[in-house]
Design an enzyme around this catalytic site. Sequence first.
Site: not given
Ligand code: DAT
Ligand code: MG
Length: 150
Positions: A11, A51, A114, A117, A128
Site C-alpha cells: 500500500k 474494495y 497497515n 493487502h 483481484e
Molecule cells: P484485510 O486487508 O486484512 O483483508 P479488510 O478486507 O477487512 O482487511 O479491510 C480492508 C482494509 O480496510 C484493511 O486492510 C484496512 C482497512 N480497514 C479495515 N477495517 C478498518 C477499520 N475498522 N478502520 C479503518 N480501516 C479499516
Molecule cells: Mg480484505
Amino acid sequence: SASERTYIMVKPDGVERGLVGNILTRFEQKGYKLCALQMMQPSKSLLEEHYKDLNTRPFFPRLIKYMSSAPVVGMVWSGKNAVKTGRKILGATNPLDSEPGTIRGDYCIDVSQNLCHGSDSVESAEREISLWFPAGVCDYQRRYDSFIYE
Ligand code: DAT
Ligand code: MG
C-alpha cells in the site's frame, strides 16, 4: 495445489516508507513464485472496485483516499496454499493483533495504515488478479520448484 495464486499489494505507506523490497523478499524466500509485479498510481474507481465489499463501511472514504495517496506495488504469487499462507505472512488486519514476525506485526500500528493487502480467498484472488492485471500475468516453469516441493 502449487498453482494457487494470490494478489499481494504494498500500500502507499509501504511504498513511501521503502518497505517494498522487504515485503517482496519474504514471499520470495518462503518459496512462492513471482508471476507479476507492477507499480502504479491506482484510480479511485479501480480502488472502489477492489474494495467494493467494504463500500458501506464508515471507513470506506478514508480507505480510498489513503489508497490513492501514493503509488502501490502489486504482485501475484503462486504456490501451495498461497492465499492463506500469504495472509499469515501479512499478519492480522489490525496491527494491534498482528504477531511479531509478520509484516504488519513488525512494521505498523494503525489498522488504517497497515502496509499491505492480501487476497482473502482463492475466488477473491482470481477476481483481484483480473482486476489489477487485465493483460494477464507470467506463466512459467521454475526449476527451483524441485527444491521447494516434494
Ligand atoms: P484485510 O486487508 O486484512 O483483508 P479488510 O478486507 O477487512 O482487511 O479491510 C480492508 C482494509 O480496510 C484493511 O486492510 C484496512 C482497512 N480497514 C479495515 N477495517 C478498518 C477499520 N475498522 N478502520 C479503518 N480501516 C479499516
Ligand atoms: Mg480484505
